[in-house]
Write a protein that holds these residues in place. Structure first.
Motif, mmCIF file in Angstrom:
data_model
loop_
_atom_site.group_PDB
_atom_site.id
_atom_site.type_symbol
_atom_site.label_atom_id
_atom_site.label_comp_id
_atom_site.label_asym_id
_atom_site.label_seq_id
_atom_site.Cartn_x
_atom_site.Cartn_y
_atom_site.Cartn_z
ATOM 1 N N ASN A 231 -2.137 -5.168 3.232
ATOM 2 C CA ASN A 231 -3.393 -4.416 3.148
ATOM 3 C C ASN A 231 -3.195 -2.919 3.381
ATOM 4 O O ASN A 231 -3.988 -2.262 4.051
ATOM 5 C CB ASN A 231 -4.412 -4.975 4.143
ATOM 6 N N VAL A 232 -2.104 -2.397 2.833
ATOM 7 C CA VAL A 232 -1.855 -0.958 2.884
ATOM 8 C C VAL A 232 -1.449 -0.505 1.488
ATOM 9 O O VAL A 232 -1.158 -1.317 0.604
ATOM 10 C CB VAL A 232 -0.731 -0.600 3.888
ATOM 11 N N SER A 233 -1.399 0.791 1.286
ATOM 12 C CA SER A 233 -0.959 1.316 -0.002
ATOM 13 C C SER A 233 0.558 1.226 -0.109
ATOM 14 O O SER A 233 1.271 1.169 0.911
ATOM 15 C CB SER A 233 -1.401 2.771 -0.165
ATOM 16 N N VAL A 234 1.058 1.211 -1.347
ATOM 17 C CA VAL A 234 2.512 1.203 -1.556
ATOM 18 C C VAL A 234 3.123 2.448 -0.929
ATOM 19 O O VAL A 234 4.197 2.392 -0.310
ATOM 20 C CB VAL A 234 2.840 1.141 -3.063
ATOM 21 N N ARG A 235 2.428 3.568 -1.042
ATOM 22 C CA ARG A 235 2.951 4.822 -0.480
ATOM 23 C C ARG A 235 3.088 4.723 1.041
ATOM 24 O O ARG A 235 4.086 5.179 1.604
ATOM 25 C CB ARG A 235 2.034 5.981 -0.856
ATOM 26 N N THR A 236 2.096 4.132 1.691
ATOM 27 C CA THR A 236 2.173 3.962 3.147
ATOM 28 C C THR A 236 3.356 3.084 3.529
ATOM 29 O O THR A 236 4.101 3.377 4.476
ATOM 30 C CB THR A 236 0.868 3.345 3.683
ATOM 31 N N LEU A 237 3.556 1.998 2.784
ATOM 32 C CA LEU A 237 4.669 1.099 3.070
ATOM 33 C C LEU A 237 6.008 1.784 2.823
ATOM 34 O O LEU A 237 6.944 1.657 3.612
ATOM 35 C CB LEU A 237 4.539 -0.160 2.216
ATOM 36 N N GLN A 238 6.100 2.522 1.739
ATOM 37 C CA GLN A 238 7.341 3.237 1.448
ATOM 38 C C GLN A 238 7.628 4.296 2.506
ATOM 39 O O GLN A 238 8.784 4.515 2.885
ATOM 40 C CB GLN A 238 7.261 3.868 0.059
ATOM 41 N N ARG A 239 6.574 4.929 3.002
ATOM 42 C CA ARG A 239 6.744 5.939 4.044
ATOM 43 C C ARG A 239 7.280 5.304 5.335
ATOM 44 O O ARG A 239 8.124 5.881 6.020
ATOM 45 C CB ARG A 239 5.418 6.643 4.292
ATOM 46 N N ALA A 240 6.807 4.098 5.650
ATOM 47 C CA ALA A 240 7.291 3.399 6.844
ATOM 48 C C ALA A 240 8.777 3.108 6.735
ATOM 49 O O ALA A 240 9.524 3.233 7.709
ATOM 50 C CB ALA A 240 6.502 2.108 7.043
ATOM 51 N N PHE A 241 9.247 2.718 5.547
ATOM 52 C CA PHE A 241 10.673 2.444 5.359
ATOM 53 C C PHE A 241 11.486 3.726 5.314
ATOM 54 O O PHE A 241 12.608 3.777 5.827
ATOM 55 C CB PHE A 241 10.887 1.633 4.079
ATOM 56 N N ALA A 242 10.927 4.776 4.727
ATOM 57 C CA ALA A 242 11.663 6.043 4.637
ATOM 58 C C ALA A 242 11.990 6.591 6.018
ATOM 59 O O ALA A 242 13.046 7.191 6.226
ATOM 60 C CB ALA A 242 10.847 7.057 3.848
#
Length: 311
Positions: A231-242
């Protein structure tokens, strides 16, 4: 004060050993409720958890049925989140009082003193206890929800990480871990996550890894699919991994390669290299061979040959 708990007990003195260990590790603020004689006599359980300043988290797996007795215990200004993964859990006042039932897949949120509870044999529950001031809720209120929400996934993923790392955390790390638990508990209760909160990035990344690890053989696994489930945006998820120095796509690829590598040297394996490539979602054996060589500096065939026992 902080401490971890990890016990697996059964047998004649199991309950006494468990109660002493709990008292030592968790302390008076999180005291055990009195248990029925039948529960004490047949006690067998696995318990893994931690105390983090004024917060407690525990995963409890019961081998036999459980039931408390006697007066309520604990602080009146606590909130408890009961996350039931297996079996059946009952919370409330038996014998004519209000009793809430939570089967596997359900969550109960209860405020105030620890109420009576009971569990069916082979039940598994996770419970988070924190100060009521962290969550605006009516005292004595019990609410229910699903454990299959993004917020619950994030909470349990973060708690698992905290338990694993607690002994190595300094004061600032302990504060951050504790505050993130509280923020995730608020998200569970209100049914929504503040995905702009930077403290949640480690929990978000861990929850995505947990989901990905269970679905590595599924062709639909992707960052977009995981973002939808969380339930988050792809950008938010990618930012967490970055923030951890790796992309989610790279994590999925590397985990698939890890599992494919294990499959290659499984004793008496029956799958060909082409079938292994297909199972772990590589486009074809050529694509698999190139990715494998980039990761391990060997082709799949060479790896199998080098791992074979020498006669």
């Amino acid at each position: 004060m902080n401490d971890t708990l990890s016990v697996y007990l059964s047998g004649a003195n199991a309950f006494g050993d468990f109660a002493r260990e709990w008292q030592t590790r968790m302390g008076e603020n999180f005291a055990l409720a009195p248990f029925s004689p039948a529960t004490v006599a047949g006690f067998g359980a696995r318990s893994q958890g931690f105390r983090l300043r004024d917060v407690m988290f525990n995963r409890f797996e019961s081998a036999a049925s459980l039931r408390t007795t006697g007066p309520r215990v604990g602080a009146d200004d606590h909130v408890r989140l009961w996350i039931v993964h297996r079996g059946l859990w009952r919370l409330g006042e038996p014998g004519g009082g209000t009793e809430h039932t939570a089967p596997a897949g359900r969550l109960l949120v209860q405020t105030g003193k620890l109420s009576h509870f009971a569990a069916a044999p082979h039940s598994t529950v996770q419970v988070l206890v924190l100060p009521a001031a962290e969550i605006r809720s009516e005292r004595g209120r019990t609410a229910s929800g699903s454990v299959d929400s993004a917020e619950v996934r994030l909470l349990t993923a973060h708690a698992t990480t905290v338990r694993r790392m607690l002994d190595g955390l300094g004061p600032a790390g302990v504060d951050a871990a504790r505050d993130t638990l509280a923020e995730l508990a608020r998200a569970v209760v209100r049914g929504g996550l503040d995905d702009t909160e930077p403290r949640l990035s480690p929990a978000l990344a861990q929850a995505a890894r947990d989901l990905a690890d269970r679905r590595l053989t599924e062709p639909a696994l992707s960052p977009a699919a995981l973002a939808r489930e969380l339930n988050v945006s792809v950008r938010t998820l990618q930012r967490a991994f970055a923030s951890e120095g790796q992309s989610l796509s790279s994590y999925i690829r590397d985990r698939r390669l890890d599992e494919a590598r294990r499959a290659l040297i499984t004793p008496h394996r029956r799958m060909t290299i082409t079938e292994i490539a297909a199972r772990w979602q590589f486009a074809d054996s050529g694509h698999f061979a190139r990715a494998f060589r980039n990761r391990y500096d060997q082709t799949p065939s060479d790896y199998v040959a080098s791992a074979a026992p020498r006669t």
